[in-house]
Write a protein that holds these residues in place. Structure first.
Motif, PDB file in Angstrom:
ATOM      1  N   ASP A  38       0.953 -29.039 -15.901  1.00  0.00           N
ATOM      2  CA  ASP A  38       0.344 -28.091 -16.340  1.00  0.00           C
ATOM      3  C   ASP A  38      -0.951 -28.828 -16.679  1.00  0.00           C
ATOM      4  OD1 ASP A  38      -1.685 -25.888 -17.156  1.00  0.00           O
ATOM      5  OD2 ASP A  38       0.102 -25.055 -18.183  1.00  0.00           O
ATOM      6  N   VAL A  39      -2.108 -28.737 -16.007  1.00  0.00           N
ATOM      7  CA  VAL A  39      -3.539 -29.512 -16.307  1.00  0.00           C
ATOM      8  C   VAL A  39      -4.409 -28.706 -17.424  1.00  0.00           C
ATOM      9  CG1 VAL A  39      -3.378 -31.166 -14.416  1.00  0.00           C
ATOM     10  CG2 VAL A  39      -4.578 -28.770 -14.034  1.00  0.00           C
ATOM     11  N   PHE A  40      -3.789 -27.215 -17.646  1.00  0.00           N
ATOM     12  CA  PHE A  40      -4.629 -26.503 -18.489  1.00  0.00           C
ATOM     13  C   PHE A  40      -3.855 -25.931 -19.486  1.00  0.00           C
ATOM     14  CE2 PHE A  40      -6.849 -26.517 -14.313  1.00  0.00           C
ATOM     15  CZ  PHE A  40      -7.992 -26.928 -14.464  1.00  0.00           C
ATOM     16  N   MET A  41      -3.342 -26.755 -20.310  1.00  0.00           N
ATOM     17  CA  MET A  41      -1.982 -26.286 -21.132  1.00  0.00           C
ATOM     18  C   MET A  41      -2.229 -25.166 -22.026  1.00  0.00           C
ATOM     19  SD  MET A  41       1.107 -27.605 -21.148  1.00  0.00           S
ATOM     20  CE  MET A  41       2.027 -28.694 -20.228  1.00  0.00           C
ATOM     21  N   GLY A  42      -3.536 -25.146 -22.780  1.00  0.00           N
ATOM     22  CA  GLY A  42      -4.128 -23.674 -23.583  1.00  0.00           C
ATOM     23  C   GLY A  42      -2.753 -23.746 -24.517  1.00  0.00           C
ATOM     24  N   SER A  43      -2.009 -22.811 -24.415  1.00  0.00           N
ATOM     25  CA  SER A  43      -1.154 -22.708 -25.828  1.00  0.00           C
ATOM     26  C   SER A  43       0.273 -23.117 -25.363  1.00  0.00           C
ATOM     27  CB  SER A  43      -0.959 -21.117 -25.754  1.00  0.00           C
ATOM     28  OG  SER A  43      -0.179 -20.513 -24.705  1.00  0.00           O
ATOM     29  N   ALA A  44       0.345 -23.912 -24.532  1.00  0.00           N
ATOM     30  CA  ALA A  44       1.491 -24.692 -24.119  1.00  0.00           C
ATOM     31  C   ALA A  44       2.640 -23.759 -23.704  1.00  0.00           C
ATOM     32  CB  ALA A  44       2.040 -25.724 -25.242  1.00  0.00           C
ATOM     33  N   ALA A  45       2.436 -22.627 -23.175  1.00  0.00           N
ATOM     34  CA  ALA A  45       3.481 -21.691 -22.553  1.00  0.00           C
ATOM     35  C   ALA A  45       4.172 -22.373 -21.349  1.00  0.00           C
ATOM     36  CB  ALA A  45       2.669 -20.410 -22.242  1.00  0.00           C
ATOM     37  N   THR A  46       3.552 -23.105 -20.542  1.00  0.00           N
ATOM     38  CA  THR A  46       4.290 -23.760 -19.652  1.00  0.00           C
ATOM     39  C   THR A  46       5.152 -24.617 -20.162  1.00  0.00           C
ATOM     40  OG1 THR A  46       2.512 -23.524 -18.109  1.00  0.00           O
ATOM     41  CG2 THR A  46       4.183 -25.325 -17.246  1.00  0.00           C
ATOM     42  N   ALA A  47       5.033 -25.782 -21.080  1.00  0.00           N
ATOM     43  CA  ALA A  47       5.704 -26.730 -21.708  1.00  0.00           C
ATOM     44  C   ALA A  47       6.737 -25.787 -22.379  1.00  0.00           C
ATOM     45  CB  ALA A  47       5.030 -27.400 -22.741  1.00  0.00           C
ATOM     46  N   VAL A  48       6.635 -24.925 -23.001  1.00  0.00           N
ATOM     47  CA  VAL A  48       7.734 -24.008 -23.714  1.00  0.00           C
ATOM     48  C   VAL A  48       8.667 -23.718 -22.617  1.00  0.00           C
ATOM     49  CG1 VAL A  48       8.403 -21.992 -24.948  1.00  0.00           C
ATOM     50  CG2 VAL A  48       6.419 -23.340 -25.887  1.00  0.00           C
ATOM     51  N   ALA A  49       8.290 -23.097 -21.468  1.00  0.00           N
ATOM     52  CA  ALA A  49       9.232 -22.750 -20.557  1.00  0.00           C
ATOM     53  C   ALA A  49       9.990 -23.541 -19.972  1.00  0.00           C
ATOM     54  CB  ALA A  49       8.118 -21.746 -19.461  1.00  0.00           C
ATOM     55  N   ALA A  50       9.333 -24.774 -19.581  1.00  0.00           N
ATOM     56  CA  ALA A  50       9.957 -25.991 -19.263  1.00  0.00           C
ATOM     57  C   ALA A  50      11.115 -26.724 -20.169  1.00  0.00           C
ATOM     58  CB  ALA A  50       9.168 -26.900 -19.129  1.00  0.00           C
ATOM     59  N   LEU A  51      10.748 -26.626 -21.228  1.00  0.00           N
ATOM     60  CA  LEU A  51      11.845 -27.176 -22.283  1.00  0.00           C
ATOM     61  C   LEU A  51      13.002 -26.119 -22.160  1.00  0.00           C
ATOM     62  CD1 LEU A  51       9.415 -28.207 -25.065  1.00  0.00           C
ATOM     63  CD2 LEU A  51      11.148 -29.796 -23.737  1.00  0.00           C
ATOM     64  N   ARG A  52      12.848 -24.776 -22.198  1.00  0.00           N
ATOM     65  CA  ARG A  52      13.944 -23.754 -22.335  1.00  0.00           C
ATOM     66  C   ARG A  52      14.699 -23.593 -21.343  1.00  0.00           C
ATOM     67  NH1 ARG A  52      10.944 -19.243 -25.700  1.00  0.00           N
ATOM     68  NH2 ARG A  52      10.778 -19.926 -27.780  1.00  0.00           N
ATOM     69  N   GLY A  64      15.495 -26.647 -19.390  1.00  0.00           N
ATOM     70  CA  GLY A  64      15.989 -28.033 -19.079  1.00  0.00           C
ATOM     71  C   GLY A  64      15.223 -28.894 -18.331  1.00  0.00           C
ATOM     72  N   ARG A  65      13.910 -28.515 -18.285  1.00  0.00           N
ATOM     73  CA  ARG A  65      13.066 -29.225 -17.413  1.00  0.00           C
ATOM     74  C   ARG A  65      12.306 -30.180 -18.293  1.00  0.00           C
ATOM     75  NH1 ARG A  65      16.142 -25.718 -14.832  1.00  0.00           N
ATOM     76  NH2 ARG A  65      15.529 -25.441 -12.808  1.00  0.00           N
ATOM     77  N   ASN A  66      11.356 -31.050 -17.695  1.00  0.00           N
ATOM     78  CA  ASN A  66      10.271 -31.738 -18.517  1.00  0.00           C
ATOM     79  C   ASN A  66       8.840 -31.481 -18.350  1.00  0.00           C
ATOM     80  OD1 ASN A  66      12.142 -33.867 -19.775  1.00  0.00           O
ATOM     81  ND2 ASN A  66      12.400 -34.258 -17.679  1.00  0.00           N
ATOM     82  N   TYR A  67       7.873 -31.682 -19.197  1.00  0.00           N
ATOM     83  CA  TYR A  67       6.615 -31.062 -18.846  1.00  0.00           C
ATOM     84  C   TYR A  67       5.681 -32.349 -19.210  1.00  0.00           C
ATOM     85  CZ  TYR A  67       5.901 -31.390 -23.981  1.00  0.00           C
ATOM     86  OH  TYR A  67       5.954 -31.740 -25.313  1.00  0.00           O
ATOM     87  N   LEU A  68       4.386 -32.183 -18.310  1.00  0.00           N
ATOM     88  CA  LEU A  68       3.268 -33.303 -18.367  1.00  0.00           C
ATOM     89  C   LEU A  68       2.075 -32.393 -18.354  1.00  0.00           C
ATOM     90  CD1 LEU A  68       4.300 -36.382 -16.090  1.00  0.00           C
ATOM     91  CD2 LEU A  68       4.053 -36.030 -18.313  1.00  0.00           C
ATOM     92  N   GLY A  69       0.894 -32.803 -19.061  1.00  0.00           N
ATOM     93  CA  GLY A  69      -0.117 -31.977 -18.730  1.00  0.00           C
ATOM     94  C   GLY A  69      -1.295 -32.213 -19.767  1.00  0.00           C
ATOM     95  N   CYS A  70      -2.393 -31.487 -19.852  1.00  0.00           N
ATOM     96  CA  CYS A  70      -3.323 -31.928 -20.700  1.00  0.00           C
ATOM     97  C   CYS A  70      -4.012 -30.699 -21.180  1.00  0.00           C
ATOM     98  CB  CYS A  70      -4.459 -32.882 -19.963  1.00  0.00           C
ATOM     99  SG  CYS A  70      -5.169 -32.175 -18.268  1.00  0.00           S
ATOM    100  N   GLU A  71      -5.086 -30.776 -22.183  1.00  0.00           N
ATOM    101  CA  GLU A  71      -5.696 -29.804 -22.916  1.00  0.00           C
ATOM    102  C   GLU A  71      -7.000 -30.303 -23.632  1.00  0.00           C
ATOM    103  OE1 GLU A  71      -7.502 -26.840 -24.089  1.00  0.00           O
ATOM    104  OE2 GLU A  71      -5.821 -26.432 -22.830  1.00  0.00           O
ATOM    105  N   ASN A  72      -8.158 -29.781 -23.033  1.00  0.00           N
ATOM    106  CA  ASN A  72      -9.288 -30.502 -23.312  1.00  0.00           C
ATOM    107  C   ASN A  72      -9.774 -29.897 -24.842  1.00  0.00           C
ATOM    108  OD1 ASN A  72     -11.470 -32.358 -22.391  1.00  0.00           O
ATOM    109  ND2 ASN A  72     -12.836 -30.427 -22.098  1.00  0.00           N
ATOM    110  N   ASP A  73      -9.202 -28.900 -25.331  1.00  0.00           N
ATOM    111  CA  ASP A  73      -9.611 -28.168 -26.750  1.00  0.00           C
ATOM    112  C   ASP A  73      -8.646 -28.909 -27.673  1.00  0.00           C
ATOM    113  OD1 ASP A  73      -9.599 -26.308 -28.940  1.00  0.00           O
ATOM    114  OD2 ASP A  73     -11.261 -25.469 -27.762  1.00  0.00           O
ATOM    115  N   LYS A  74      -9.162 -29.594 -28.577  1.00  0.00           N
ATOM    116  CA  LYS A  74      -8.511 -30.081 -29.603  1.00  0.00           C
ATOM    117  C   LYS A  74      -7.707 -29.213 -30.509  1.00  0.00           C
ATOM    118  CE  LYS A  74      -7.136 -34.115 -31.829  1.00  0.00           C
ATOM    119  NZ  LYS A  74      -6.476 -33.790 -33.002  1.00  0.00           N
TER     120      LYS A  74
END
Length: 261
Positions: A208-222, A224-234
């Protein structure tokens, strides 16, 4: 593996090798000015500039996606810009990556504020493209209960649930533990989980190259997948890391409980 970099999408994608991720699932800015006043959804001078930018990161996402896998990009029909993006994207995906446009997924919800003088727009689109005509689809992982329990032709009961249609209804409730009030456009975790279950296998990598609130990462972890991505807003990045930490603790606690049952 399992990282979110503080970077813009094009710089981050340039660091990834060809054919290295198992799924792209991302929610880019729509260029409609809906960004909580931060400016990330209204930074382009005109539609042409926005679409040119979209073409750049879309090509890169297809480059890093493995063959026979799926790319899903969220969009809206609130303006015609997403339709133009869909049409131009389908053309160069075919030419450059042997890509194939697939069905769109529509997320509908009956939640939040609404206008009083017309039907409320309560849905978003997820445009789907496969890299190649064939693609992974785990039908048994996303089946739902059938309303009709028996085959009307044979009279025999169905042994399995049915594959959902491409219109999914799920509300984001403020009472849910997954509700994120600090990001204006976060997606529903259950919707993302179904997408990930359908188009990836356990242990795969979701980008996910627009991670935002990390919803994709959360869904991936739940799932059993892994995630990669970036977010421009610190600010979003820091809050996303805290969210992911809490999810990892939740998963760890669940595993600890299951190990003693």
């Amino acid at each position: 593996m399992n990282e979110i970099k503080n970077s813009n999408c094009l710089d981050y994608l340039a660091t990834l090798p060809d054919n290295s991720v198992d799924m792209v699932l991302t929610d880019p800015p729509y260029s409609i000015g809906f960004d909580g006043g931060k400016g990330w959804d209204s930074q382009w001078k005109n539609e042409e500039e926005y679409l040119t930018w979209c073409a750049g990161w879309t090509r890169e996402c297809l480059r890093v996606l493995k063959p026979d896998r799926m790319m899903i990009v969220w969009g809206t029909l609130k303006t015609e810009t997403s339709i133009k993006y869909k049409l131009q994207t389908s053309a160069y995906i075919r030419e450059a990556h042997n890509g194939s446009p697939q069905n769109e997924i529509i997320w509908g919800y009956n939640w939040g504020g609404r206008i009083k003088n017309n039907f409320a727009r309560k849905h978003e689109y997820a445009w789907c493209w496969s890299k190649g005509k064939e693609f992974l689809f785990n039908a048994d992982d996303v089946r739902v209960e059938r309303k009709v329990k028996k085959n009307l032709r044979t009279g025999m009961p169905y042994e399995k649930g049915t594959i959902p249609t491409s219109i999914w209804t799920k509300n984001n409730h403020t009472t849910s533990k997954d509700y994120i009030g600090w990001h204006p456009t976060t997606k529903n975790i259950d919707i993302l989980k179904r997408m990930i279950l359908a188009y990836t296998n356990e242990g795969d990598v979701v980008l996910d190259v627009f991670m935002g609130s990390a919803a994709t990462a959360v869904a991936a972890l739940r799932t059993g997948r892994n995630y990669l991505g970036c977010e421009n807003d610190k600010e979003y990045l820091d809050k996303s890391k805290e969210r992911i930490y809490n999810v990892l603790k939740e998963i760890e606690n669940a595993q600890s409980i299951s190990s003693v049952l």
